[in-house]
Design a protein around this motif. Structure first.
Motif, PDB file in Angstrom:
ATOM      1  N   SER A 127       0.826  -1.214   0.000  1.00 62.46           N
ATOM      2  CA  SER A 127       0.000   0.000   0.000  1.00 62.46           C
ATOM      3  C   SER A 127       0.857   1.260   0.000  1.00 62.46           C
ATOM      4  O   SER A 127       1.926   1.307   0.613  1.00 62.46           O
ATOM      5  N   TYR A 128       0.339   2.241  -0.712  1.00 64.51           N
ATOM      6  CA  TYR A 128       1.078   3.486  -0.932  1.00 64.51           C
ATOM      7  C   TYR A 128       0.171   4.684  -0.725  1.00 64.51           C
ATOM      8  O   TYR A 128      -1.023   4.608  -1.003  1.00 64.51           O
ATOM      9  N   THR A 129       0.759   5.779  -0.259  1.00 65.87           N
ATOM     10  CA  THR A 129       0.005   7.025  -0.204  1.00 65.87           C
ATOM     11  C   THR A 129       0.553   7.963  -1.273  1.00 65.87           C
ATOM     12  O   THR A 129       1.751   8.217  -1.334  1.00 65.87           O
ATOM     13  N   LEU A 130      -0.351   8.425  -2.130  1.00 63.19           N
ATOM     14  CA  LEU A 130       0.024   9.354  -3.193  1.00 63.19           C
ATOM     15  C   LEU A 130      -0.352  10.765  -2.754  1.00 63.19           C
ATOM     16  O   LEU A 130      -1.421  10.965  -2.200  1.00 63.19           O
ATOM     17  N   THR A 131       0.535  11.718  -2.995  1.00 61.49           N
ATOM     18  CA  THR A 131       0.208  13.113  -2.738  1.00 61.49           C
ATOM     19  C   THR A 131       0.133  13.836  -4.076  1.00 61.49           C
ATOM     20  O   THR A 131       1.049  13.717  -4.895  1.00 61.49           O
ATOM     21  N   LEU A 132      -0.953  14.553  -4.299  1.00 65.31           N
ATOM     22  CA  LEU A 132      -1.160  15.246  -5.574  1.00 65.31           C
ATOM     23  C   LEU A 132      -1.375  16.736  -5.335  1.00 65.31           C
ATOM     24  O   LEU A 132      -2.005  17.119  -4.350  1.00 65.31           O
ATOM     25  N   GLN A 133      -0.846  17.527  -6.253  1.00 68.85           N
ATOM     26  CA  GLN A 133      -1.076  18.977  -6.186  1.00 68.85           C
ATOM     27  C   GLN A 133      -1.712  19.449  -7.476  1.00 68.85           C
ATOM     28  O   GLN A 133      -1.334  18.987  -8.556  1.00 68.85           O
ATOM     29  N   PRO A 134      -2.679  20.365  -7.379  1.00 68.68           N
ATOM     30  CA  PRO A 134      -3.304  20.867  -8.608  1.00 68.68           C
ATOM     31  C   PRO A 134      -2.287  21.589  -9.478  1.00 68.68           C
ATOM     32  O   PRO A 134      -1.412  22.288  -8.966  1.00 68.68           O
ATOM     33  N   ASP A 135      -2.395  21.392 -10.792  1.00 68.42           N
ATOM     34  CA  ASP A 135      -1.442  21.982 -11.730  1.00 68.42           C
ATOM     35  C   ASP A 135      -2.147  23.074 -12.545  1.00 68.42           C
ATOM     36  O   ASP A 135      -2.868  22.776 -13.496  1.00 68.42           O
ATOM     37  N   GLY A 136      -1.974  24.308 -12.121  1.00 68.72           N
ATOM     38  CA  GLY A 136      -2.537  25.423 -12.880  1.00 68.72           C
ATOM     39  C   GLY A 136      -4.000  25.709 -12.615  1.00 68.72           C
ATOM     40  O   GLY A 136      -4.664  26.362 -13.407  1.00 68.72           O
ATOM     41  N   HIS A 137      -4.528  25.204 -11.526  1.00 68.61           N
ATOM     42  CA  HIS A 137      -5.909  25.530 -11.137  1.00 68.61           C
ATOM     43  C   HIS A 137      -5.990  25.477  -9.613  1.00 68.61           C
ATOM     44  O   HIS A 137      -5.009  25.120  -8.945  1.00 68.61           O
TER      45      HIS A 137
END
Lengths: 32, 438
Positions: free
Chosen positions: B220-230
């Protein structure tokens, strides 16, 4: 909880629709 | 609009459409009647088509419905109603054949008129649709391929049945009935465009960048995402989103947000490897684009206020609760929370250490329940049972709490029964089965 409501809704819908179908058919053939 | 109003409005519109053809048949001026069973057969046919035609609505992930009903309930409803619609649709020709066996010759494809051919083709597509869905796993149809053939069968079925009713033209000669089916056809085309073109385009213009992958446990993995241009999206804790590598791909999976909903900078998801799609995340480099469709669901402390919460998870079902707990900490919410977490072994516990730290920051009690514990395990063992719940939850208050359950189906049912036996009312229990959609 919602699953129980969903199931009841399904049963209600089917029974009500079949009742409407029978009423419609009876009216169409001139009953009563 | 609050949840109750939203649900009532949606339900009223839904029922109006479902019963629409029957109401038109009942109130409209109509051609002279024929035999009773023939009319019953036609009425059933119209109702079955109404049922099937409206299936596109809840399954289409419409923005205004995204937090109205839990997605697993919508899908369960979709499965059941499709089977009912199938048998009703099938009974339409069967009643006709029994009522007037001469009509059996309409089954002869070579000599039958197109109105009958279209009806038969509609039923064949419906049969394929139901068979490929109910026995998808037994037929070894991969999920992604199944979604494509599901679309083809749906379009084929609806098109042929529409041709059938308009070529027969007996009741569709009524202007109101014609108008109703034109509205339905526009709705189907609109839904198709929304699902396959507009929604993907919207996602395409709002990409996310993968900024971190953290291994939680072996798979199991935790992904961190950031909005790109919005500016990103806002969700309430407990909701989920569909992740994909391309907005136009049908390869997408639903995952619960695990970050705090108060964090507007980035969003996190914890995923457990289960199949090709989820395994691809492990090999990914940070910096790549990911597309997020969401948020969806109403499994949330924000939707159901209570003096305290009992959260009961099995395995990866802990994900929505981590978001709820983190959000409560950010909001300095000091209502009591009991978190019962069932796992096969201690090696399967995700966020173990983190839960210990979170306990210090809020009114949180964590109870691990391990199925096959090591010899030195001192906590609870076996499954989450009524006895374990009664041991921890305070007697005077526990019937006022809201119970959230998330996990695989075999865990949900017995735990729900245990809560009910303890005396908590059904209206206080909310469940999310995470493997329904997979």
């Amino acid at each position: 909880m919602e699953r129980i409501y969903a199931f009841r809704l399904l049963v209600f819908m089917t029974v009500a629709a079949l009742a409407l179908v029978v009423i419609f058919a009876l009216l169409q053939v001139g009953y009563p | 609009m609050d949840l109750r109003t939203k649900r009532s409005v949606f339900l009223a519109v839904y029922l109006l459409f479902i019963f629409g053809p029957l109401l038109i048949l009942l109130i409209g001026p109509r051609p002279a009647g024929r035999e009773l069973w023939r009319e019953i057969s036609v009425g059933i046919g119209f109702f079955a088509l109404g049922l099937m035609g409206l299936q596109t609505l809840p399954a289409g992930r419409l923005p205004f419905l995204r937090d109205t009903y839990p997605m697993d309930t919508i899908y369960a409803f979709h499965h059941r109603i499709s089977v009912i619609a199938f048998f009703l649709a099938l009974s339409h020709p069967i009643i006709l054949f029994i009522n007037n066996p001469v009509t059996l010759r309409l089954l002869n494809f070579e000599t039958a008129p197109w109105r009958a051919r279209a009806g038969v083709l509609g039923i064949i597509f419906l049969l394929l649709l139901v068979l490929s869905s109910v026995w998808r796993k037994d037929l070894f149809i991969p999920y992604e391929r199944w979604r494509t053939i599901h679309d083809i069968f749906v379009v084929g079925m609806l098109a042929f049945v529409l041709i059938h009713i308009f070529l027969v033209g007996y009741y569709t000669a009524m202007p109101l009935m014609t108008a109703f089916w034109i509205v339905m056809a526009v709705l189907w085309v609109g839904m198709f465009l929304w699902i396959r073109i507009f929604r993907p385009l919207r996602m395409y213009n709002r990409p996310y960048i993968l900024t971190d992958i953290k291994q939680e446990r072996e798979r199991s993995y935790t992904l961190t995402l950031q909005p790109d241009g919005h500016e990103g999206l806002r969700f309430i804790p407990g909701q989920f989103a569909w992740l994909s590598f391309s907005p136009f791909s049908i390869q997408e999976n639903p995952f619960s947000f695990t970050s705090s909903s108060e964090n507007t900078e980035e969003i996190c998801f914890t995923i457990r490897e289960a199949g090709d799609f989820t395994e691809r995340f492990r090999e990914m480099d940070t910096g790549r684009r990911i597309y997020v469709d969401g948020p969806y669901g109403n499994f949330s402390i924000d939707q159901f206020p209570a003096p305290g919460y009992a959260m009961l998870a099995g395995g990866i079902g802990s994900a929505p609760f981590i978001s709820m707990i983190r959000t409560m900490i950010d909001r300095k919410d000091d209502r009591p929370v009991w978190f019962f977490y069932g796992n096969p072994t201690t090696d399967d516990i995700i966020y173990w250490q983190e839960l210990d730290e979170l306990k210090e920051q809020m009114n949180l009690t964590v109870v691990h329940v391990i199925e096959q514990p090591d010899a030195d395990w001192e906590g609870e063992t076996g499954y989450i049972t009524q006895k374990i719940l009664e041991k921890y939850l305070p007697e005077g208050e526990r019937n006022e709490y809201i119970y959230f359950l998330c996990g695989p189906v075999p865990m949900i049912d017995p735990v729900e029964k245990a809560i009910l036996k303890m005396g908590a009312p059904q209206r206080n229990i909310y469940t999310e089965q995470y493997d329904v959609m997979g």
